[in-house]
Design a protein around this motif. Structure first.
Motif, PDB file in Angstrom:
ATOM      1  N   THR A 180      13.410  19.870  49.924  1.00  0.00           N
ATOM      2  CA  THR A 180      12.205  19.220  50.433  1.00  0.00           C
ATOM      3  C   THR A 180      12.348  17.705  50.587  1.00  0.00           C
ATOM      4  O   THR A 180      11.811  17.115  51.533  1.00  0.00           O
ATOM      5  CB  THR A 180      11.019  19.516  49.494  1.00  0.00           C
ATOM      6  OG1 THR A 180      10.917  20.929  49.304  1.00  0.00           O
ATOM      7  CG2 THR A 180       9.719  19.003  50.070  1.00  0.00           C
ATOM      8  N   ILE A 181      13.047  17.061  49.663  1.00  0.00           N
ATOM      9  CA  ILE A 181      13.192  15.602  49.721  1.00  0.00           C
ATOM     10  C   ILE A 181      14.082  15.227  50.901  1.00  0.00           C
ATOM     11  O   ILE A 181      15.238  15.669  50.988  1.00  0.00           O
ATOM     12  CB  ILE A 181      13.791  15.056  48.409  1.00  0.00           C
ATOM     13  CG1 ILE A 181      12.849  15.329  47.230  1.00  0.00           C
ATOM     14  CG2 ILE A 181      14.074  13.558  48.527  1.00  0.00           C
ATOM     15  CD1 ILE A 181      11.526  14.619  47.306  1.00  0.00           C
ATOM     16  N   ARG A 182      13.547  14.428  51.787  1.00  0.00           N
ATOM     17  CA  ARG A 182      14.301  14.006  52.976  1.00  0.00           C
ATOM     18  C   ARG A 182      14.733  12.547  52.886  1.00  0.00           C
ATOM     19  O   ARG A 182      15.627  12.108  53.608  1.00  0.00           O
ATOM     20  CB  ARG A 182      13.421  14.204  54.222  1.00  0.00           C
ATOM     21  CG  ARG A 182      13.055  15.651  54.480  1.00  0.00           C
ATOM     22  CD  ARG A 182      14.256  16.439  54.991  1.00  0.00           C
ATOM     23  NE  ARG A 182      13.916  17.826  55.220  1.00  0.00           N
ATOM     24  CZ  ARG A 182      14.317  18.830  54.456  1.00  0.00           C
ATOM     25  NH1 ARG A 182      15.056  18.582  53.385  1.00  0.00           N
ATOM     26  NH2 ARG A 182      13.997  20.076  54.745  1.00  0.00           N
ATOM     27  N   GLY A 183      14.071  11.771  52.013  1.00  0.00           N
ATOM     28  CA  GLY A 183      14.385  10.355  51.877  1.00  0.00           C
ATOM     29  C   GLY A 183      13.150   9.502  52.069  1.00  0.00           C
ATOM     30  O   GLY A 183      12.395   9.707  53.020  1.00  0.00           O
ATOM     31  N   GLY A 184      12.949   8.584  51.114  1.00  0.00           N
ATOM     32  CA  GLY A 184      11.851   7.637  51.240  1.00  0.00           C
ATOM     33  C   GLY A 184      10.541   8.064  50.613  1.00  0.00           C
ATOM     34  O   GLY A 184       9.563   7.308  50.658  1.00  0.00           O
ATOM     35  N   GLU A 185      10.484   9.271  50.044  1.00  0.00           N
ATOM     36  CA  GLU A 185       9.218   9.751  49.472  1.00  0.00           C
ATOM     37  C   GLU A 185       8.866   9.042  48.161  1.00  0.00           C
ATOM     38  O   GLU A 185       9.712   8.490  47.483  1.00  0.00           O
ATOM     39  CB  GLU A 185       9.294  11.266  49.200  1.00  0.00           C
ATOM     40  CG  GLU A 185       9.436  12.131  50.423  1.00  0.00           C
ATOM     41  CD  GLU A 185      10.873  12.387  50.810  1.00  0.00           C
ATOM     42  OE1 GLU A 185      11.122  13.252  51.650  1.00  0.00           O
ATOM     43  OE2 GLU A 185      11.779  11.693  50.248  1.00  0.00           O
ATOM     44  N   ARG A 186       7.574   9.094  47.826  1.00  0.00           N
ATOM     45  CA  ARG A 186       7.077   8.693  46.518  1.00  0.00           C
ATOM     46  C   ARG A 186       6.702   9.971  45.778  1.00  0.00           C
ATOM     47  O   ARG A 186       5.928  10.785  46.272  1.00  0.00           O
ATOM     48  CB  ARG A 186       5.869   7.768  46.641  1.00  0.00           C
ATOM     49  CG  ARG A 186       6.163   6.479  47.385  1.00  0.00           C
ATOM     50  CD  ARG A 186       4.913   5.610  47.487  1.00  0.00           C
ATOM     51  NE  ARG A 186       4.542   5.078  46.169  1.00  0.00           N
ATOM     52  CZ  ARG A 186       3.369   5.308  45.578  1.00  0.00           C
ATOM     53  NH1 ARG A 186       2.461   6.092  46.157  1.00  0.00           N
ATOM     54  NH2 ARG A 186       3.097   4.793  44.387  1.00  0.00           N
ATOM     55  N   VAL A 187       7.263  10.155  44.578  1.00  0.00           N
ATOM     56  CA  VAL A 187       7.136  11.429  43.860  1.00  0.00           C
ATOM     57  C   VAL A 187       6.513  11.183  42.497  1.00  0.00           C
ATOM     58  O   VAL A 187       6.903  10.257  41.770  1.00  0.00           O
ATOM     59  CB  VAL A 187       8.514  12.110  43.705  1.00  0.00           C
ATOM     60  CG1 VAL A 187       8.393  13.394  42.880  1.00  0.00           C
ATOM     61  CG2 VAL A 187       9.113  12.407  45.083  1.00  0.00           C
TER      62      VAL A 187
END
Length: 323
Positions: free
Chosen positions: A179-186
């Motif tokens: 799911t993580i593609r890059g740039g997310e805040r988790v």
């Protein structure tokens, strides 16, 4: 140096007289396992699990235990003899202290300091992740995995729970890497060791925050983050109860993904509370759901407006990725 690990099995009533007996012999550094504390712990913390190991429950039932250590030399064996004599006297004077059975094991220094490490090996998860115990960074399997393009997630399994070995954690890690593609805040709720939020950062998330009710988790998560070269500029850990603390929830907003690897009852409690923490279109990944609660949790998620995009299961546990 060799050591004797000595156990005396008793019951709750016998703990005080046995401890007093040992203290009179100069043995004060003892470890106490109290059956009543175990039962109290189970009764007062039921919201944090869906099952208890019945073998462990049976092992603790009706038994309390005192453990202490003696050097395996002349002095230690002499002290052991004194303990045996004193224990026989206690048996004669008290009939309410359980079995008062004494057993012992031989240990090397290396046994209690390092032998637990043999149970942790580098572990491939999904297509991208490689969970690495911190003392195995130079292991050939680790080097081969990194050369093949895997992302190393370095942990100290001795710090706390959350090592990647449990099925629920593996389910979450697999979902994260897909799911993580890059740039997310988790945001990681019930972070434990911090493994999920740290993994998200290693997979390309821009920033992450973690929350747990146990204040020990703050230091542990920060230490594991440091092992992975992650600083507090991109990673923060907070202590608090998201279920009960409305002010804390109000401070947690704007995340592209919220992850919660906890238990069914807590996930049900979170299901109406998570959406305000998410940015538009954000995802809620939840796990820690035992199989006989899976349908119940899915129903409650849908009742609270969640669409279940993906369901994963392994070894009797389920995870849901929701929007």
């Amino acid at each position: 140096m060799k050591w004797l690990e000595v156990h005396i099995d008793t019951n709750h009533t016998g703990l005080e007289p046995v401890e007093t007996m040992l203290s009179a012999l100069g043995i004060d550094g003892v470890v106490i396992d109290d059956e009543t504390e175990f039962e109290d712990f189970l009764e007062n913390n039921r919201q944090y699990w869906d099952y208890v190991d019945e073998d462990l429950r049976r092992e603790m039932e009706g038994r309390s235990r005192i453990t202490f250590y003696l050097e395996a030399g002349d002095e230690g064996f002499a002290k052991l003899g004194e303990v045996r004599i004193a224990l026989e006297e206690l048996k004669k004077s008290r009939d309410d202290c359980g079995t008062l059975l004494m057993t012992l094991d031989d240990l090397e220094d290396a046994d209690w300091e390092n032998n637990w490490k043999q149970y942790y090996k580098p572990m491939e998860i999904g297509d991208r992740l490689l969970v690495v115990p911190e003392w195995l960074r130079e292991d050939p399997k680790v080097r081969a995995g990194l050369a093949a393009g895997r992302v190393a997630l370095v942990l100290d399994p001795g710090l706390t729970f959350g090592t990647g070995s449990h099925a629920t954690t593996r389910l979450c890690l697999t979902a994260l890497e897909k799911t993580i593609r890059g740039g997310e805040r988790v945001l990681d709720l019930g972070c434990g060791s911090g493994i999920l939020s740290i993994a998200a950062l290693k997979l390309g998330a821009a920033s992450a925050a973690a929350v747990d009710i146990d204040d020990k988790c703050r230091d542990v998560a920060y230490e594991n983050a440091a092992l992975n070269g992650i600083g507090q500029d991109t990673y923060t850990v907070r202590i608090g109860d998201v279920l009960g603390d409305e002010a804390l929830r109000a401070e947690l907003g704007g995340w592209q993904m919220v992850v919660a690897n906890i238990v069914a009852d807590v996930i049900i409690g979170l299901s109406p509370l998570v959406r305000p923490m998410l940015a538009p279109g954000g995802l809620f990944l939840c796990s820690g759901i035992i199989d006989d609660r899976a349908q119940e949790v899915a129903d409650r998620l849908r009742e609270n407006g969640w669409e279940i995009l993906e369901m994963r299961s392994a070894e009797g546990w389920f995870s849901y990725l929701c929007r």
